[in-house]
Design a protein around this motif. Structure first.
Motif: not given
Ligand SMILES: O=C(O)[C@H](CCc1ccccc1)CC1(C(=O)N[C@@H](Cc2c[nH]c3ccccc23)C(=O)O)CCCC1
Ligand SMILES: [Zn+2]
Length: 311
Positions: A80-95
């Motif tokens: 999130q902090d380094t690339f603005g990516r929200d989880s594995v799918d960039d759509n908030g998928q539950v980890l």
């Protein structure tokens, strides 16, 4: 009563105390963090598949569960902090993480949907959930899957593995080793990106390769995906830290630029069947996009891939 987010505490595998987000739920507490994407959840597979980890108070005592949960949160935050990516799918998928998988299982995995961690047998491995770089490695397989989705065989598979190691080493940022804190047999680490030949690969009983001419060409390990990954790992290390390798001098550009180059190459330019040569081109293109076509970054990428024999 509604479930709500709480800050909880626990001790990891090695007795280290840590804080993390959990959930108050039906008068108990469980390892479900609702503050990151659609959630970060950790399960205990001791007596079944994906069973909630409960605690009657805010202090969790299962070391593997505490480490897996905290490490998943750290890795979520890194993307999130380094690339603005929200989880594995960039759509908030539950980890999802599951601990105590198997019987003293000496490994860990990403199965396309979740992370799983073995307890290790105490002779070769400590519980693998204790490795922050291991958790980041496994989650990064999920990121690769939702981006280039590199085929898990041969050179594309070695790149898949290398991306997992690269981001594993960027999250667990104090060294260029993988698994250095979970080895129970006295070896330095599972793999070294700094000097791959420092370590022996278990299947081939040979040192990991640090040049394309030393690549494994057999059929073990899906064509050596955990073996030939070290060739690209060495290139990534050289881009960041610099060094002389087989008479090629590389001027390093540091971790911050290196992680951005690899993330851009992975998410924009590589495809399922990309090989090492395409990796070189994708990294040059990404470095040029980010820092200019005549930048030190482009020079470092070209020199590093030449140093490991990839053109
Ligand atoms: O994620 C991965 O690439 C590895 C997943 C291995 C796996 C594959 C398929 C089904 C189950 C498990 C797990 C890790 C790994 O690199 N394993 C290597 C080294 C290894 C660990 N335990 C072993 C036991 C025997 C042989 C090799 C190993 C491997 O499986 O090759 C990654 C970080 C640490 C463990
Ligand atoms: Zn892997």
């Amino acid at each position: 009563n509604t479930a709500h987010d709480v800050t909880a505490f626990g001790t990891g595998v090695f007795g280290d105390r840590k804080m993390f987000e959990a959930q108050a739920f039906e008068g108990k507490f469980r390892l479900f963090d609702v503050t990151r994407g659609d959630g970060v959840v950790t399960y205990d597979n001791t007596t079944g598949t994906n069973l909630d980890v409960f605690s009657l108070n805010k202090m969790f005592k299962d070391g593997s569960a505490v480490d897996a949960h905290a490490n998943a949160q750290i890795t979520y935050d890194y993307y999130q902090d380094t690339f603005g990516r929200d989880s594995v799918d960039d759509n908030g998928q539950v980890l999802i993480s599951a601990v105590h998988v198997g019987n003293n299982w000496n490994n860990a995995s990403w199965n396309g949907r979740q992370m799983s961690y073995g307890d290790g047998d105490g002779l070769r491995f400590h519980p693998l959930a204790a490795g922050l770089d291991v958790a980041a490695h496994e989650m990064s397989h999920g990121v690769v899957q939702h981006t280039a989705n590199l085929i898990y065989r041969g050179e594309s598979g070695a790149l898949n593995e290398s991306f997992a190691d690269i981001f594993g080493a960027m999250v667990d940022r104090d060294d260029w080793l993988i698994g250095e804190n979970i080895m129970a047999d006295g070896t330095l680490a599972l793999r070294s990106m700094e000097d791959p030949t420092d370590l022996i690969e278990r299947r081939t009983e040979a040192p990991y390769p640090d040049h394309w001419s030393k690549r494994y060409t057999g059929t073990l390990d899906n064509g050596g995906v955990h073996i030939n990954s070290s060739i690209n790992n060495k290139a990534a290390y050289l881009i960041s830290e610099g060094g002389d390798h087989f008479d090629v001098a590389v001027n390093g550009i540091g971790r911050d630029k290196t992680e951005q180059i690899y993330y851009r190459a992975l998410s924009l330019y590589l495809t399922r069947s990309s090989d090492f040569s395409m990796m070189r081109e994708a990294a040059i293109q990404a470095a040029g996009d980010l820092y200019g076509s005549d930048s030190d970054a482009v020079a470092a990428v070209e020199q590093a891939y030449s140093a490991v024999g990839v053109y």
